[in-house]
Design a protein around this motif. Structure first.
Motif, PDB file in Angstrom:
ATOM      1  N   ALA A  87       0.826  -1.204   0.000  1.00 43.48           N
ATOM      2  CA  ALA A  87       0.000   0.000   0.000  1.00 43.48           C
ATOM      3  C   ALA A  87       0.862   1.256   0.000  1.00 43.48           C
ATOM      4  CB  ALA A  87      -0.926  -0.003   1.215  1.00 43.48           C
ATOM      5  N   GLY A  88       1.896   1.288   0.847  1.00 48.62           N
ATOM      6  CA  GLY A  88       2.765   2.461   0.903  1.00 48.62           C
ATOM      7  C   GLY A  88       3.459   2.731  -0.416  1.00 48.62           C
ATOM      8  N   LEU A  89       4.003   1.687  -1.029  1.00 50.28           N
ATOM      9  CA  LEU A  89       4.697   1.860  -2.305  1.00 50.28           C
ATOM     10  C   LEU A  89       3.728   2.252  -3.417  1.00 50.28           C
ATOM     11  CD1 LEU A  89       7.263  -1.089  -2.207  1.00 50.28           C
ATOM     12  CD2 LEU A  89       7.714   1.355  -1.912  1.00 50.28           C
ATOM     13  N   ALA A  90       2.538   1.681  -3.410  1.00 46.37           N
ATOM     14  CA  ALA A  90       1.549   2.047  -4.433  1.00 46.37           C
ATOM     15  C   ALA A  90       1.156   3.515  -4.297  1.00 46.37           C
ATOM     16  CB  ALA A  90       0.316   1.163  -4.310  1.00 46.37           C
ATOM     17  N   GLY A  91       0.963   3.979  -3.057  1.00 52.02           N
ATOM     18  CA  GLY A  91       0.633   5.389  -2.856  1.00 52.02           C
ATOM     19  C   GLY A  91       1.735   6.309  -3.331  1.00 52.02           C
TER      20      GLY A  91
END
Length: 786
Positions: free
Chosen positions: A293-297
């Motif tokens: 989730a963090g990397l996608a954001g």
């Protein structure tokens, strides 16, 4: 609720295969992180988080003063040694920093003539006001030459003698004195000191904008390193103040607090997950969707925006913390005899409804017109969607199908039985809501906090110290400034000269202001320069007049050939314009007060010791200028920002209710899901207002996060239905989720940083109230088996 149907999904993978897939997922995250790091361009420009400026003061604050002199000025004091040692340290520090391209101006009171470059010295007669009151006639030159004869017999002879041949009227010294900062401090040993003579003072202007915390950090570090070298083995201490120094201090404290909070959080979360599931793999597997989730954001923001703001990253990782709930729900509902794919498929409608509702809430940030909020929305939506999809389609392949069933826990059953005996409220909720609204609305004190200075965790003694240094150095007032605007440079310089003349009259009369600075002080308008040119005599007249004046003095006429050449050059020169000052200290001073745009120009008149704002406002208005209150401008920006966020929240509430209605289709079920979240929001506001908290924009952002958590809790309580075992598993999942979230935000609530404290307090209250209200309102009564 019935058990999941027979699962047509692929059979469970062997442990080695699951481990290999987990490592592959981790490797892909590492590669994605490496790629995103190369694409990511972090920005520190706080203007990205401000709405579009509308008033002249707001436009000046946002578009121009973020790079203006007040925001880029660092005030420095050296102390802890005798005056002579401090003066030596000041000179050494000045010498090191003056050569550094990171600084536009380094002033400590020494080297006054250096501000007047050699190539511009013939133009001193166009810049000096001498010719406004005098002519180079025989009487004036005779008076000046007699004064130089006296100077040459004084202790100042060593300074004066080199200037006399080219500058018998000492225009160079007059300009150097006129260009001294208003209310300049006293000099000891050739450098500035405070009135008590205990601190050496410097004023340093950075090239980095005031809205650039990274640039300010580099500047502060450079100053401290240069001082350490300049001090050597002598005693002493350095103190920095000003907006840039404060931002660096706050950034350092934020980083320090974030470090220890993050460490405690990580350890606490790992322990909590291990205790909750008694399986060392669970904490590691649960981290994979969250990392995704963090990397996608980050990747989404990097692709869609030119620069990613640091606040977006910090807030984004906080807001997608709700994504940690998704794998927890899955782990708590997984048990022996049911394939992981079947468990997650049974949860998916409820999980997807919560994700969709939260994403819709953040979509409304796109109507705010604020780029920072748009970045935050993209980060959060991309992160939450990725975490949910990873939980649905990737995580089941990695989970052991024989996880211990939480429904088999006697302690959990005892807790569920106790909860089942608690009566579910009805009309009392309405009464509680009315009381909460009344407390929030009528609690004493302002409802909203509009003063940005009160959100800054700068200690009171540091603010007092900053005010003291500003008084000692005669630094400009950072609240008020006169803006003189026009279509081009020449027009604004002419009007600035008229404003300055009126201000000088008011200053001389007293009681209005102590001093002021303006660009025409260093670069007069072309009209003024031409008027002074017209008062310069031609070469033959000046030579004849000078010969007559020299004849009555002990000086020789042939000594003054450089003077005659300079006057001739000034008489025939084109008037100076800003580009002629390139590469000189004067360029720094003029550029900081004269702001140019392709079809617009603004001259700034900075003020010192403003005592009568109304009187100065009338003076400015008389010449078509405007006294701007930048404090009021910042507060009006906050109000405009808040209004946009509130409109976005209102729209989000409507869309969220519509989403829940479409998913549940039954009024009673919709009521059970929405009521806890709505009532919790009211109770949070009431609790904050009851203890005297004035609400800020950060509280609003935190309320959105708290509402998302409340929706998630209520959806899953409602999803459990009246099935005993499903209620137990849901209760287990939500206890783990709420404890994890409460740990994170309770620690933030203890922070000394107002932003973090506001978010932590608000969300911690939201976790408690949403969990309790979800239990009281959203849960179904337990149906005992026949």
């Amino acid at each position: 609720m019935t058990e999941p149907a027979a699962d047509p999904s692929p059979p469970a993978l062997r442990p080695r295969t699951r481990l290999a897939l987990a490592l592959l997922w981790l490797a892909l995250l590492a590669v994605a992180g490496w790629w995103i790091a190369g694409q990511l361009e972090l920005s520190g420009d706080l203007r990205r988080f401000m709405p579009s400026a509308r008033t002249p003061a707001q436009k000046l604050l946002i578009d121009e003063l973020g790079e203006g002199p007040g925001s880029r000025l660092l005030l420095v004091s050296l102390s802890g040694a005798d005056a002579e040692t401090l003066a030596a340290q000041s000179r050494a520090l000045h010498a090191r920093l003056a050569r550094d391209p990171k600084f536009a101006l380094v002033a400590n009171g020494e080297g006054g003539l250096e501000s007047f470059p050699e190539r511009l010295r013939p133009y001193r007669y166009l810049l000096s006001p001498t010719l406004d009151a005098h002519r180079f006639d025989a009487s004036y030159l005779r008076e000046q030459l007699q004064a130089r004869v006296e100077d040459l017999g004084s202790p100042a002879a060593a300074l004066i003698e080199p200037l006399v041949p080219s500058d018998p009227t000492l225009e160079t010294l007059a300009l150097a004195e006129a260009w001294e900062p208003a209310n300049a401090p006293q000099r000891l040993h050739g450098v500035w000191f405070d009135h008590d003579g205990r601190e050496a003072l410097l004023a340093i202007q950075t090239r980095a904008a005031g809205f650039d915390p990274t640039g300010q950090q580099v500047a502060v570090d450079t100053i401290r390193n240069a001082y350490a070298q300049a001090r050597g083995k002598t005693h002493g201490a350095i103190l920095l103040s000003g907006p840039g120094a404060f931002s660096v201090d706050i950034g350092g404290r934020t980083q320090h607090e974030a470090g220890w909070i993050g460490m405690v959080d990580s350890i606490g979360l790992l322990l909590l997950l291990f205790v909750a599931y008694r399986n060392w793999k669970i904490p590691l597997l649960g981290a994979l969707p969250l990392a995704s989730a963090g990397l996608a954001g980050l990747g989404a923001v990097a692709l869609l925006f030119e620069g990613v703001h640091g606040i977006t990253v910090a807030f984004g990782f906080t807001l997608i913390g709700v994504a940690q709930d998704y794998p927890i729900h899955f782990f708590s509902h997984q048990r022996t005899g049911v394939a992981p794919w079947a468990s997650v498929r049974a949860l998916w409608p409820t999980l997807a409804t919560g994700v969709a509702s939260t994403c819709i809430a953040y979509l409304t940030f796109f109507v705010s017109g604020v780029e920072g909020l748009e970045q935050l929305a993209v980060f959060t939506i991309a992160g939450l969607a990725t975490a949910a999809l990873a939980t649905r389609f990737l995580l089941p392949a990695l989970v052991d199908p024989d996880l211990r069933d939480p429904a088999a826990s006697p302690r959990l059953e005892s807790l569920r039985a106790w909860i089942a005996r608690v009566p579910q409220p009805r009309w009392s909720l309405l009464v509680l809501g009315v009381i909460g609204i009344a407390i929030a609305a009528f609690a004493p004190g302002p409802f909203w906090q509009n003063d940005l200075s009160k959100l800054t965790p700068v200690p009171t003694d540091a603010l007092a110290r900053d005010a003291h240094l500003r008084t000692e150095l005669g630094a400009p007032d950072v609240r008020y400034v006169i803006a003189v605007q026009g279509s081009d440079i020449e027009s604004v310089l002419q009007r600035t000269e008229r404003v300055a003349a009126r201000l000088e009259t008011a200053r001389a009369q007293g009681g209005v202001l102590d001093g002021f600075d303006h660009p025409a002080r260093y670069l007069p308008s072309q009209r003024t320069q031409r008027q002074r040119q017209a008062r310069l005599p031609d070469a033959a007249t000046l030579r004849s007049t000078l010969d007559a004046a020299v004849a009555e003095s002990p000086l020789r006429a042939d000594v003054f050939e450089p003077f005659l050449a300079d006057v001739a050059a000034a008489r025939n020169a084109k008037p100076l314009v800003p580009k002629d000052l390139a590469g000189t200290p004067l360029q720094v001073r003029v550029d900081s007060l004269l702001l140019q745009r392709p079809d617009h120009a603004t001259a700034l008149v900075s003020l010192n010791g403003l005592l009568a704002p109304d009187a100065v406002a009338r003076i400015a208005a008389a010449e078509g200028a405007q006294l701007l209150d930048l404090k009021q401008a910042s507060e009006s920006l906050v109000v405009a920002y808040r209004e946009r966020v509130l409109w976005a929240l209102g729209l989000a509430a409507l869309l969220l209710a519509a989403t829940v209605w479409i998913a549940l289709r039954t009024p009673s079920r919709v009521w059970r899901v929405l009521a806890p979240m709505a009532l919790s929001t009211v109770l949070i506001l009431a609790a904050l207002r009851a203890v005297g908290v004035e609400l800020t924009l950060f509280h609003l952002v935190a309320l959105i996060l708290a509402a998302g958590l409340g929706l998630d809790y209520a959806l899953f309580f409602e999803h459990a239905g009246d099935d005993r075992e499903e209620q137990l598993r849901t209760l287990h999942a939500l206890i783990v989720c709420s404890l994890m979230t409460l740990l994170v935000f309770a620690l933030l609530a203890w922070s000394s940083i107002p932003v973090l404290r506001a978010i932590g307090t608000t969300v911690a209250l939201g976790v408690l109230s949403n969990f309790v209200l979800g239990l009281l309102i959203a849960r179904h009564p337990h149906k005992e088996p026949a």
